[in-house]
Motif scaffolding. Structure first.
Motif, PDB file in Angstrom:
ATOM      1  N   THR A 193      10.191  -8.062 -13.375  1.00 54.71           N
ATOM      2  CA  THR A 193      10.449  -7.556 -12.017  1.00 54.71           C
ATOM      3  C   THR A 193      10.186  -6.047 -11.952  1.00 54.71           C
ATOM      4  O   THR A 193       9.571  -5.530 -10.990  1.00 54.71           O
ATOM      5  CB  THR A 193      11.891  -7.858 -11.609  1.00 54.71           C
ATOM      6  N   ALA A 194      10.620  -5.360 -13.016  1.00 56.95           N
ATOM      7  CA  ALA A 194      10.422  -3.914 -13.060  1.00 56.95           C
ATOM      8  C   ALA A 194       8.941  -3.588 -13.139  1.00 56.95           C
ATOM      9  O   ALA A 194       8.452  -2.625 -12.490  1.00 56.95           O
ATOM     10  CB  ALA A 194      11.161  -3.323 -14.250  1.00 56.95           C
ATOM     11  N   GLU A 195       8.194  -4.369 -13.925  1.00 58.04           N
ATOM     12  CA  GLU A 195       6.748  -4.110 -14.031  1.00 58.04           C
ATOM     13  C   GLU A 195       6.071  -4.313 -12.691  1.00 58.04           C
ATOM     14  O   GLU A 195       5.188  -3.541 -12.283  1.00 58.04           O
ATOM     15  CB  GLU A 195       6.136  -5.035 -15.079  1.00 58.04           C
ATOM     16  N   LYS A 196       6.488  -5.403 -12.036  1.00 58.37           N
ATOM     17  CA  LYS A 196       5.895  -5.656 -10.708  1.00 58.37           C
ATOM     18  C   LYS A 196       6.206  -4.527  -9.735  1.00 58.37           C
ATOM     19  O   LYS A 196       5.358  -4.067  -8.972  1.00 58.37           O
ATOM     20  CB  LYS A 196       6.410  -6.978 -10.171  1.00 58.37           C
ATOM     21  N   GLU A 197       7.506  -4.130  -9.775  1.00 55.27           N
ATOM     22  CA  GLU A 197       7.879  -3.030  -8.878  1.00 55.27           C
ATOM     23  C   GLU A 197       7.156  -1.745  -9.231  1.00 55.27           C
ATOM     24  O   GLU A 197       6.703  -0.987  -8.356  1.00 55.27           O
ATOM     25  CB  GLU A 197       9.401  -2.821  -8.945  1.00 55.27           C
ATOM     26  N   GLU A 234       4.274  -1.524 -10.815  1.00 56.82           N
ATOM     27  CA  GLU A 234       2.851  -1.619 -10.425  1.00 56.82           C
ATOM     28  C   GLU A 234       2.681  -1.435  -8.932  1.00 56.82           C
ATOM     29  O   GLU A 234       1.726  -0.781  -8.475  1.00 56.82           O
ATOM     30  CB  GLU A 234       2.337  -2.992 -10.850  1.00 56.82           C
ATOM     31  N   LYS A 235       3.665  -2.019  -8.222  1.00 59.92           N
ATOM     32  CA  LYS A 235       3.585  -1.882  -6.766  1.00 59.92           C
ATOM     33  C   LYS A 235       3.731  -0.426  -6.353  1.00 59.92           C
ATOM     34  O   LYS A 235       3.004   0.088  -5.502  1.00 59.92           O
ATOM     35  CB  LYS A 235       4.681  -2.747  -6.136  1.00 59.92           C
ATOM     36  N   LYS A 236       4.702   0.224  -7.019  1.00 61.21           N
ATOM     37  CA  LYS A 236       4.898   1.639  -6.724  1.00 61.21           C
ATOM     38  C   LYS A 236       3.692   2.463  -7.154  1.00 61.21           C
ATOM     39  O   LYS A 236       3.301   3.418  -6.498  1.00 61.21           O
ATOM     40  CB  LYS A 236       6.165   2.149  -7.419  1.00 61.21           C
ATOM     41  N   PHE A 237       3.107   2.115  -8.307  1.00 58.47           N
ATOM     42  CA  PHE A 237       1.960   2.870  -8.816  1.00 58.47           C
ATOM     43  C   PHE A 237       0.753   2.714  -7.881  1.00 58.47           C
ATOM     44  O   PHE A 237      -0.008   3.672  -7.651  1.00 58.47           O
ATOM     45  CB  PHE A 237       1.616   2.376 -10.229  1.00 58.47           C
ATOM     46  N   GLN A 238       0.621   1.466  -7.365  1.00 59.95           N
ATOM     47  CA  GLN A 238      -0.508   1.243  -6.455  1.00 59.95           C
ATOM     48  C   GLN A 238      -0.343   2.037  -5.150  1.00 59.95           C
ATOM     49  O   GLN A 238      -1.321   2.360  -4.463  1.00 59.95           O
ATOM     50  CB  GLN A 238      -0.624  -0.255  -6.159  1.00 59.95           C
ATOM     51  N   GLN A 239       0.869   2.332  -4.833  1.00 59.14           N
ATOM     52  CA  GLN A 239       1.123   3.060  -3.598  1.00 59.14           C
ATOM     53  C   GLN A 239       0.959   4.580  -3.752  1.00 59.14           C
ATOM     54  O   GLN A 239       0.961   5.296  -2.775  1.00 59.14           O
ATOM     55  CB  GLN A 239       2.544   2.755  -3.107  1.00 59.14           C
ATOM     56  N   THR A 240       0.751   5.062  -4.986  1.00 58.32           N
ATOM     57  CA  THR A 240       0.625   6.495  -5.214  1.00 58.32           C
ATOM     58  C   THR A 240      -0.806   6.944  -4.926  1.00 58.32           C
ATOM     59  O   THR A 240      -1.747   6.144  -4.981  1.00 58.32           O
ATOM     60  CB  THR A 240       0.993   6.834  -6.659  1.00 58.32           C
ATOM     61  N   ALA A 241      -1.046   8.307  -4.603  1.00 61.75           N
ATOM     62  CA  ALA A 241      -2.362   8.868  -4.286  1.00 61.75           C
ATOM     63  C   ALA A 241      -3.256   8.867  -5.497  1.00 61.75           C
ATOM     64  O   ALA A 241      -4.484   8.638  -5.410  1.00 61.75           O
ATOM     65  CB  ALA A 241      -2.201  10.305  -3.757  1.00 61.75           C
ATOM     66  N   ALA A 242      -2.685   9.110  -6.661  1.00 63.22           N
ATOM     67  CA  ALA A 242      -3.497   9.119  -7.893  1.00 63.22           C
ATOM     68  C   ALA A 242      -4.102   7.741  -8.144  1.00 63.22           C
ATOM     69  O   ALA A 242      -5.271   7.628  -8.540  1.00 63.22           O
ATOM     70  CB  ALA A 242      -2.611   9.502  -9.077  1.00 63.22           C
ATOM     71  N   TYR A 243      -3.328   6.699  -7.854  1.00 65.70           N
ATOM     72  CA  TYR A 243      -3.851   5.345  -8.066  1.00 65.70           C
ATOM     73  C   TYR A 243      -4.992   5.078  -7.109  1.00 65.70           C
ATOM     74  O   TYR A 243      -6.021   4.498  -7.508  1.00 65.70           O
ATOM     75  CB  TYR A 243      -2.705   4.345  -7.875  1.00 65.70           C
ATOM     76  N   ARG A 244      -4.762   5.564  -5.836  1.00 67.69           N
ATOM     77  CA  ARG A 244      -5.807   5.291  -4.871  1.00 67.69           C
ATOM     78  C   ARG A 244      -7.062   6.067  -5.228  1.00 67.69           C
ATOM     79  O   ARG A 244      -8.181   5.570  -5.134  1.00 67.69           O
ATOM     80  CB  ARG A 244      -5.319   5.677  -3.453  1.00 67.69           C
ATOM     81  N   ASN A 245      -6.898   7.299  -5.683  1.00 74.63           N
ATOM     82  CA  ASN A 245      -8.082   8.091  -6.040  1.00 74.63           C
ATOM     83  C   ASN A 245      -8.786   7.481  -7.239  1.00 74.63           C
ATOM     84  O   ASN A 245     -10.030   7.413  -7.286  1.00 74.63           O
ATOM     85  CB  ASN A 245      -7.660   9.530  -6.356  1.00 74.63           C
ATOM     86  N   MET A 246      -7.970   7.114  -8.188  1.00 74.65           N
ATOM     87  CA  MET A 246      -8.560   6.498  -9.397  1.00 74.65           C
ATOM     88  C   MET A 246      -9.292   5.222  -9.050  1.00 74.65           C
ATOM     89  O   MET A 246     -10.385   4.936  -9.572  1.00 74.65           O
ATOM     90  CB  MET A 246      -7.478   6.212 -10.420  1.00 74.65           C
TER      91      MET A 246
END
Length: 297
Positions: free
Chosen positions: A254-258, A260-272
């Motif tokens: 659950t923590a990994e999913k959360e 990952e979800k949080k990471f996907q929502q970050t600007a660095a993830y989107r830029n990457m």
């Protein structure tokens, strides 16, 4: 020489009785002869006799001879009874029971055998002194018994000596046996004492061994009980741990999913992600360009 089938002693006794009987028979015959002689001397004094006188003389002679013969026969019977009494008395002293067979007294063959024996014993050449000179006497009944008694006493003494020797031998054997018995009893007592000590030691060792076995058994039971309790505790802990692990794994997922979800929502993830997308497009473009310059097969 005719025999009666008896031993020498008994045959001599029979000869003595026959001598006595011949003597008595001779006396009886002399008495009969004297009766006739008396008749001749007293009555036959005349030359002629009437029939009645002759009958009277013969009747008187018959009466006298009959009386003499009867008396002698009766005396012979009584004499034979006394002889049998002597024999039976001697037999009874030795607890014997003699038997007679009256029918054999009229056995002609045996009677002729006795007559032949008498004839051979009392011929003129072997004839014993006349009964008129020497009257034979019957042997005392005690002599035969004494001889037999002496023989019996001698046999008993010999048997007594044998029994004494045998008794000495038996006493010696008994003494030896008693000594052996004493030694065996002593050996048996020693053996019983040794066996008693050994038995005591064995019982002591057995008791100690039983105690040790009982202690080991108790310890083993305690160990098994502890092991069973520990196993049960470990099983319960394992189940609990498995539940906790599953719970942690679920929480981690659950923590990994959360995350990952949080990471996907970050600007660095989107830029990457955009950079990666561009790079992928560039790589595809370069592959297309390179494919143009590759030779065809």
């Amino acid at each position: 020489q005719a025999e009666l089938g008896l031993n020498e002693h008994h045959q001599n006794e029979a000869i003595n009785y026959m001598r006595f009987a011949r003597f008595k028979r001779g006396l009886c015959l002399k008495t009969v002869d004297s009766c006739f002689q008396d008749l001749k001397d007293s009555r036959l004094v005349e030359e002629t006799f009437t029939v009645d006188e002759v009958i009277d003389m013969l009747d008187g002679l018959q009466t006298v001879v009959h009386s003499e013969v009867e008396s002698e026969l009766i005396n012979t019977t009584y004499t034979n009874v006394l002889l049998l009494r002597q024999l039976f008395s001697q037999a009874e002293k030795w607890y014997l029971k003699l038997q007679t067979d009256i029918s054999e007294l009229e056995n002609r063959e045996l009677l002729e055998q006795v007559a032949e024996f008498e004839k051979s014993e009392f011929t003129s050449s072997n004839k014993k002194p006349s009964g008129d000179l020497i009257k034979p006497k019957l042997a005392p009944i005690n002599e035969g018994g004494s001889e037999l008694l002496n023989k019996t006493v001698a046999c008993l003494q010999e048997e007594n000596e044998k029994l004494k020797n045998r008794l000495k031998t038996i006493e010696t054997q008994a003494t030896t046996a008693l000594d052996e018995k004493s030694k065996l009893e002593k050996s048996l007592k020693d053996l019983q004492m040794i066996q008693g000590d050994q038995k005591t030691n064995i019982n002591k060792d057995i008791t100690e061994l039983e105690n040790r076995v009982a202690a080991l058994k108790c310890q083993l039971e305690k160990t098994l009980n502890d092991s069973t309790a520990n196993q049960k505790f470990l099983e319960e802990n394992l189940v609990t741990t498995k539940h906790d692990l599953l719970k942690v794994q679920d929480q981690l997922s659950t923590a990994e999913k959360e995350l990952e979800k949080k990471f996907q929502q970050t600007a660095a993830y989107r830029n990457m992600k955009e950079i990666l997308t561009k790079k992928n497009e560039q790589i595809k473009d370069l592959r297309r360009r390179l494919s143009k310059y590759e030779p065809e097969n």
